[in-house]
Motif scaffolding. Structure first.
Motif, PDB file in Angstrom:
ATOM      1  N   ARG A 305       0.829  -1.203   0.000  1.00  0.00           N
ATOM      2  CA  ARG A 305       0.000   0.000   0.000  1.00  0.00           C
ATOM      3  C   ARG A 305       0.864   1.253   0.000  1.00  0.00           C
ATOM      4  O   ARG A 305       0.659   2.182  -0.793  1.00  0.00           O
ATOM      5  N   MET A 309       1.325   4.100  -3.085  1.00  0.00           N
ATOM      6  CA  MET A 309       1.045   5.515  -2.837  1.00  0.00           C
ATOM      7  C   MET A 309       2.271   6.376  -3.118  1.00  0.00           C
ATOM      8  O   MET A 309       2.162   7.451  -3.731  1.00  0.00           O
ATOM      9  N   ILE A 312       2.744   6.621  -6.905  1.00  0.00           N
ATOM     10  CA  ILE A 312       1.834   7.622  -7.479  1.00  0.00           C
ATOM     11  C   ILE A 312       2.332   9.025  -7.153  1.00  0.00           C
ATOM     12  O   ILE A 312       2.255   9.945  -7.985  1.00  0.00           O
ATOM     13  N   PHE A 313       2.864   9.198  -5.948  1.00  0.00           N
ATOM     14  CA  PHE A 313       3.440  10.485  -5.554  1.00  0.00           C
ATOM     15  C   PHE A 313       4.607  10.859  -6.483  1.00  0.00           C
ATOM     16  O   PHE A 313       4.731  12.009  -6.915  1.00  0.00           O
ATOM     17  N   GLY A 316       3.340  11.856  -9.769  1.00  0.00           N
ATOM     18  CA  GLY A 316       2.846  13.223  -9.662  1.00  0.00           C
ATOM     19  C   GLY A 316       3.969  14.238  -9.695  1.00  0.00           C
ATOM     20  O   GLY A 316       3.828  15.328 -10.278  1.00  0.00           O
ATOM     21  N   LYS A 322       1.603  17.243  -6.386  1.00  0.00           N
ATOM     22  CA  LYS A 322       1.978  16.597  -5.139  1.00  0.00           C
ATOM     23  C   LYS A 322       0.752  16.380  -4.258  1.00  0.00           C
ATOM     24  O   LYS A 322      -0.289  16.996  -4.450  1.00  0.00           O
ATOM     25  N   PHE A 324      -1.017  13.419  -1.046  1.00  0.00           N
ATOM     26  CA  PHE A 324      -1.672  12.136  -0.864  1.00  0.00           C
ATOM     27  C   PHE A 324      -3.141  12.393  -0.569  1.00  0.00           C
ATOM     28  O   PHE A 324      -3.478  13.235   0.264  1.00  0.00           O
ATOM     29  N   THR A 325      -4.022  11.662  -1.224  1.00  0.00           N
ATOM     30  CA  THR A 325      -5.459  11.871  -1.095  1.00  0.00           C
ATOM     31  C   THR A 325      -6.168  10.533  -0.920  1.00  0.00           C
ATOM     32  O   THR A 325      -5.556   9.469  -1.003  1.00  0.00           O
ATOM     33  N   ASN A 327      -8.097   9.351  -3.054  1.00  0.00           N
ATOM     34  CA  ASN A 327      -8.009   8.696  -4.357  1.00  0.00           C
ATOM     35  C   ASN A 327      -6.697   7.912  -4.489  1.00  0.00           C
ATOM     36  O   ASN A 327      -6.671   6.830  -5.078  1.00  0.00           O
ATOM     37  N   THR A 328      -5.608   8.450  -3.928  1.00  0.00           N
ATOM     38  CA  THR A 328      -4.334   7.727  -3.937  1.00  0.00           C
ATOM     39  C   THR A 328      -4.444   6.449  -3.122  1.00  0.00           C
ATOM     40  O   THR A 328      -3.959   5.390  -3.534  1.00  0.00           O
ATOM     41  N   ALA A 331      -6.441   3.996  -5.032  1.00  0.00           N
ATOM     42  CA  ALA A 331      -5.647   3.409  -6.114  1.00  0.00           C
ATOM     43  C   ALA A 331      -4.833   2.229  -5.604  1.00  0.00           C
ATOM     44  O   ALA A 331      -4.744   1.176  -6.261  1.00  0.00           O
ATOM     45  N   ALA A 332      -4.227   2.389  -4.419  1.00  0.00           N
ATOM     46  CA  ALA A 332      -3.454   1.295  -3.829  1.00  0.00           C
ATOM     47  C   ALA A 332      -4.359   0.089  -3.551  1.00  0.00           C
ATOM     48  O   ALA A 332      -4.000  -1.054  -3.871  1.00  0.00           O
TER      49      ALA A 332
END
Length: 654
Positions: A305, A309, A312-313, A316, A322, A324-325, A327-328, A331-332
């Motif tokens: 996880r 994340m 994805i960061f 980005g 930049k 973490f949300t 949605n991030t 996604a994991a």
């Protein structure tokens, strides 16, 4: 497509994946035509590009429906396929198998446990217990072995307070188990070179280096757990201390550890700059190195996880975006569950994602309650709010699974979490200096000794803090188990009430009060319909254990080796030796239950001349072969029998 997905695509895409997993779990006998779902979804998605432009906007729902059906069917297919791989499909007779070791063998008191992927004649994952010897002790991940055995399915002990071991092993992906003597297996001399197994072999070498550099056993075990996710060397006392102090999360490689490793890796590639193509290359190399670290630690749900994340960061960062949300996080969860649907039922998956979701929801609200002055106070306040937020999210799960709650978690985390970061940095420096020192033939002995002392001292300080907080009064509330429904109600209350406190809206307050009322009613119902106490003959391999089981606990009584056991309505007699062998009775002594234990010399036919039981219970202290022979003799004589080793614990309600 854009109109359907919106600003949080993975939050929506996660829905059909979750629906597919729950459909399979709740309705295991349901066998839908998966290919029909799959093709229908593809057709719907293709139609959105075939229809004319005028119909494309009003028909945009077709793409969403098609994508949902496609992902739903893909999840069903994955779940069914992985479920089949976990089924016990082995023959009832011994045969030869070829398998590959998947990770580091674990040394047990009387065996060496190995996780093995069978490659011939089936393709399933099994747990093997090898007789301990030098050959078994030298096995490494990736080694191919050939063995001869009769595979056994996993079995629960059947005790009323045991967890579901069969379900646990199924979630972990195992299909069967076996004990193998030293003469029934050997290496083939071949090795698998898959990247996962290569990384596990490197993990073995790093562990060996840790053990050679760090003399203190507990300190070495802690550093191995923090940096490599290898917890087998941790003693039960140390693990219990971390659980009781509320810092057990630091032992599982997760976001904290991955974040520190990310900073180290990013620093290593910082020479590539902060802009242009070289910056894109830098982020790509960071992602690749980070994922190799994931394989090195064994790829648990929490580290996967965190790695997704962070990846994805990094992506980005390439586009100068930049943050973490939710949605991030979604996604994991989406990628993990799509490829490994059974992860949803793994406690570590639930705890990891629950903690991060809680941090995203609670931490900004709690942090805004106070404006700290100074960097140190700001850091401590941030750490406290993050720790509290994580606990607020996962404590219902902890109560459901473990029935415990660490009282002093907020203080322990303030001290332990910063230390953990320093320990990881010190361990990384020690490994670097140690590797250079071995190549340079002792040129850095002095520096190696310094880093060795620093890493060992920091680890011991961390252990000391944890043990101190474990020993404090009321350090841990225990035996507070809640039901699954109560867990959901408690989660609803915590999130809704927090929403009300910070928004002052009536709806979240109404939801919070309703959920708390339902929680109290369920607690009252649980108390009213509390199970009656039971006299239980427990299934405890090699030992006889008879106790009163009430309110989820074992209450041990003064049980005679030979004599009548306490029960209000039934006559229960226990025998543990042959002291009645020379007796002669005019008529048999009638009993409801006869419990035979410890003595392998019982003869059922002779006992029946003295005792007339309605049921014979063979407890788990009897040798397995002896119990099986007695079981067969009882059936031949028409006597009801309960073999605890085979059928699980025997319970008699008071």
């Amino acid at each position: 497509m854009n109109g359907f997905i919106g600003k949080a695509p993975f939050l929506r895409l996660l829905l059909p994946v979750m629906a597919g997993i729950m459909a399979c779990a709740l309705f295991p006998a349901w066998t839908p035509n998966i290919h029909w779902f799959f093709l229908t979804g593809l057709i719907f998605m293709v139609l959105t590009y075939v229809i004319g432009k005028k119909l494309r906007y009003p028909g945009r729902w077709m793409f969403g429906a098609g994508l949902y059906l496609f992902l739903f069917s893909l999840t069903l297919l994955q779940y069914r396929e992985q479920e089949r791989n976990r089924e016990f499909l082995f023959p009832n007779e011994p045969r030869y198998y070829i398998g590959i070791l998947l990770d580091i063998p674990e040394v047990k008191p009387r065996s060496i446990a190995c996780n093995v992927a069978i490659v011939y004649p089936y393709r399933q994952k099994v747990k093997l217990y090898l007789a301990p010897d030098n050959e078994a002790g030298s096995l490494k991940p990736g080694d191919e072995i050939i063995f001869y055995t009769r595979m056994q399915p996993f079995r629960n002990f059947g005790n009323p307070d045991d967890f579901d071991y069969v379900r646990y092993m199924k979630i972990k992906g195992f299909a069967g188990t076996a004990y193998i003597s030293a003469l029934e297996w050997q290496k083939t001399g071949r090795q698998s070179h898959a990247i996962m197994l290569r990384s596990q072999r490197l993990r073995t070498k790093i562990l060996a280096m840790y053990r050679s550099l760090i003399r203190e056993k507990d300190a070495c075990a802690l550093i191995s757990a923090l940096t490599l996710g290898y917890r087998e060397d941790l003693s039960d006392d140390v693990q219990e201390a971390f659980r009781a102090s509320g810092t057990a999360h630091v032992l599982a490689v997760s976001g904290l550890h991955v974040g520190i490793v990310y900073l180290i890796i990013d620093l290593l590639f910082s020479f590539l700059g902060k802009s242009g193509r070289r910056y894109v290359l830098r982020q790509g190399l960071v992602i690749l190195t980070l994922w190799y670290y994931v394989f090195l630690t064994g790829g648990s749900a929490s580290v996967m996880r965190a790695a997704i994340m962070v990846s994805i960061f990094c992506l980005g960062n390439m586009q100068h975006r930049k943050g973490f949300t939710y949605n991030t996080l979604a996604a994991a969860a989406f990628f993990i569950l799509l490829f490994s649907p059974f992860s949803l039922f793994d406690v570590s998956f639930q705890m990891s994602f629950g903690a991060v979701a809680a941090i995203l929801y609670f931490q900004p609200k709690l942090y805004g309650l106070y404006t700290p002055k100074g960097q140190i106070v700001k850091y401590m306040w941030s750490l406290l709010t993050v720790s509290t937020s994580a606990q607020m999210g996962v404590f219902p799960l902890v109560l459901y699974y473990f029935g415990t709650f660490p009282v002093w978690f907020f203080l322990t985390n303030l001290l332990v979490v910063p230390l953990i970061g320093i320990v990881i940095y010190a361990a990384a420096a020690l490994m670097t200096v140690g590797a250079i020192n071995r190549v340079a033939a002792g040129a850095m002995d002095g520096m190696e000794s310094v880093f060795q002392w620093v890493a060992e001292t920091l680890a011991n300080v961390t252990l000391r803090i944890v043990h101190i907080f474990e020993s404090l009064p009321f350090a841990q509330l225990t035996d507070n188990y809640i039901s699954f429904i109560q867990m959901l109600l408690l989660i609803t209350f915590v999130f809704s009430f927090t929403g009300f406190v910070f928004s002052h809206r009536a709806r979240p307050l109404l939801i919070a009060l309703t959920s708390m009322l339902a929680f109290q009613l369920s607690s009252l119902q649980k108390e009213i319909f509390k199970p009656a106490p039971q006299l239980v003959v427990f299934n405890n391999s090699g030992r006889s254990e008879i106790a009163l089981f009430a309110e989820g606990k074992r209450h041990f009584l003064n049980i005679p080796g030979n004599g009548v056991l306490p029960h209000f309505r039934k006559r229960v007699l226990r025998l543990s030796d042959n002291s009645l062998a020379g007796f002669i009775a005019e008529s048999p002594f009638r009993v409801d239950v006869l419990v035979l234990s410890e003595n392998a010399g019982f003869h059922i036919g002779q006992l029946l001349l003295l005792i007339e039981p309605s049921l014979i219970v063979l407890d788990s202290s009897l040798p397995r072969n002896t119990a099986n022979c007695m079981n067969a003799e009882c059936l031949r004589l028409g006597i009801d029998v309960h073999n605890v080793t085979q059928e699980g614990a025997f319970s008699l309600i008071f």
